[in-house]
Motif scaffolding. Structure first.
Motif, short mmCIF file in Angstrom:
data_model
loop_
_atom_site.label_atom_id
_atom_site.label_comp_id
_atom_site.label_asym_id
_atom_site.label_seq_id
_atom_site.Cartn_x
_atom_site.Cartn_y
_atom_site.Cartn_z
N THR A 9 1.54 -4.22 -7.84
CA THR A 9 1.56 -3.75 -6.46
C THR A 9 0.17 -3.85 -5.84
O THR A 9 0.02 -4.32 -4.71
N VAL A 10 -0.85 -3.44 -6.59
CA VAL A 10 -2.23 -3.52 -6.10
C VAL A 10 -2.65 -4.98 -5.91
O VAL A 10 -3.25 -5.35 -4.90
N ALA B 278 0.84 -1.20 0.00
CA ALA B 278 0.00 0.00 0.00
C ALA B 278 0.87 1.25 0.00
O ALA B 278 0.64 2.19 -0.77
N ASP C 157 -0.02 -2.13 -11.29
CA ASP C 157 -0.94 -3.28 -11.30
C ASP C 157 -0.48 -4.38 -10.34
O ASP C 157 -1.26 -4.88 -9.52
N PRO D 181 -4.02 2.12 -11.51
CA PRO D 181 -2.85 1.26 -11.74
C PRO D 181 -2.49 1.10 -13.21
O PRO D 181 -1.32 1.01 -13.56
N CYS E 54 -1.00 -6.42 -2.86
CA CYS E 54 -1.62 -5.86 -1.66
C CYS E 54 -2.92 -6.58 -1.33
O CYS E 54 -3.13 -7.04 -0.20
N PHE E 55 -3.79 -6.73 -2.30
CA PHE E 55 -5.09 -7.33 -2.02
C PHE E 55 -5.01 -8.84 -1.84
O PHE E 55 -5.74 -9.40 -1.03
N TYR F 293 2.57 1.59 -3.39
CA TYR F 293 1.66 2.06 -4.42
C TYR F 293 1.48 3.57 -4.36
O TYR F 293 1.65 4.26 -5.36
#
Length: 138
Positions: free
Chosen positions: A113-114, A89, A111, A105, A117-118, A92
Motif C-alpha cells: 500500500t505504501v 493513503a 508494504d 508497514p 502510494c509513493f 493505509y
C-alpha cells in the motif's frame, strides 16, 4: 581503474533506458492495481466472492479498476495517479494502521500500500512519460 569517461558513458546508457523502465513499471503497476480492483468487484484472484459495490471495499475496487487502467494506458496519468495515491493513503491509515495500531508497514502488512502510494505520487510529478497516450494526445 574506473575513469570519468566510463562513468559518463554508463550514465548516458542508463539514461536512455529511463523511458523503457518507467513505462514498464507504469504499465505493470497499473495492471496490478486493476487486479486488486477486480478481486474486490468481481471476486477473482483468490477472493471467492464479489464484495458489495455500495461498500467502501466495492467503491475502492471500482477506483482501482478505473485508475489502474488509466495509469497502465498512460491516459490522464497525473489525475488518475493522484486519485490512486489518495486512495492508498486512506487505505493505509484506515485498514493497516487502524486495524493493527502499528504505524510501520513491516508490522501492519501495508508494504504494498505504501509503495503504491509513493509510486503513484511519482507519476503525479512525472506524468505518463513519452510512451503513453498522454504523450500521443499532446
Amino acid at each position: 581503474m574506473y575513469s570519468l569517461r566510463m562513468r559518463a558513458d554508463l550514465q548516458a546508457k542508463l539514461e536512455r533506458l529511463d523511458p523503457i523502465v518507467v513505462t514498464s513499471f507504469r504499465v505493470l503497476s497499473g495492471l496490478m492495481f486493476v487486479c486488486h480492483g477486480l478481486q474486490k468487484v468481481v471476486g477473482t484472484f483468490g477472493l471467492d466472492h464479489a464484495l458489495p459495490i455500495a461498500s467502501q471495499y466495492g467503491i475502492g475496487g471500482v477506483i482501482e479498476i478505473v485508475t489502474g487502467t488509466l495509469i497502465a494506458l498512460g491516459l490522464f496519468t497525473r489525475a488518475a495517479a493522484f486519485v490512486a495515491a489518495g486512495q492508498m493513503a486512506v487505505a493505509y491509515f484506515q485498514f493497516h494502521v487502524g486495524k493493527t495500531g502499528k504505524i510501520l508497514p513491516i508490522q501492519n502488512g501495508g508494504d504494498d500500500t505504501v509503495l503504491y502510494c509513493f509510486w503513484f505520487l511519482v507519476l503525479v510529478v512525472r506524468g505518463g512519460g513519452p510512451w503513453s497516450l498522454d504523450a500521443k494526445r499532446a
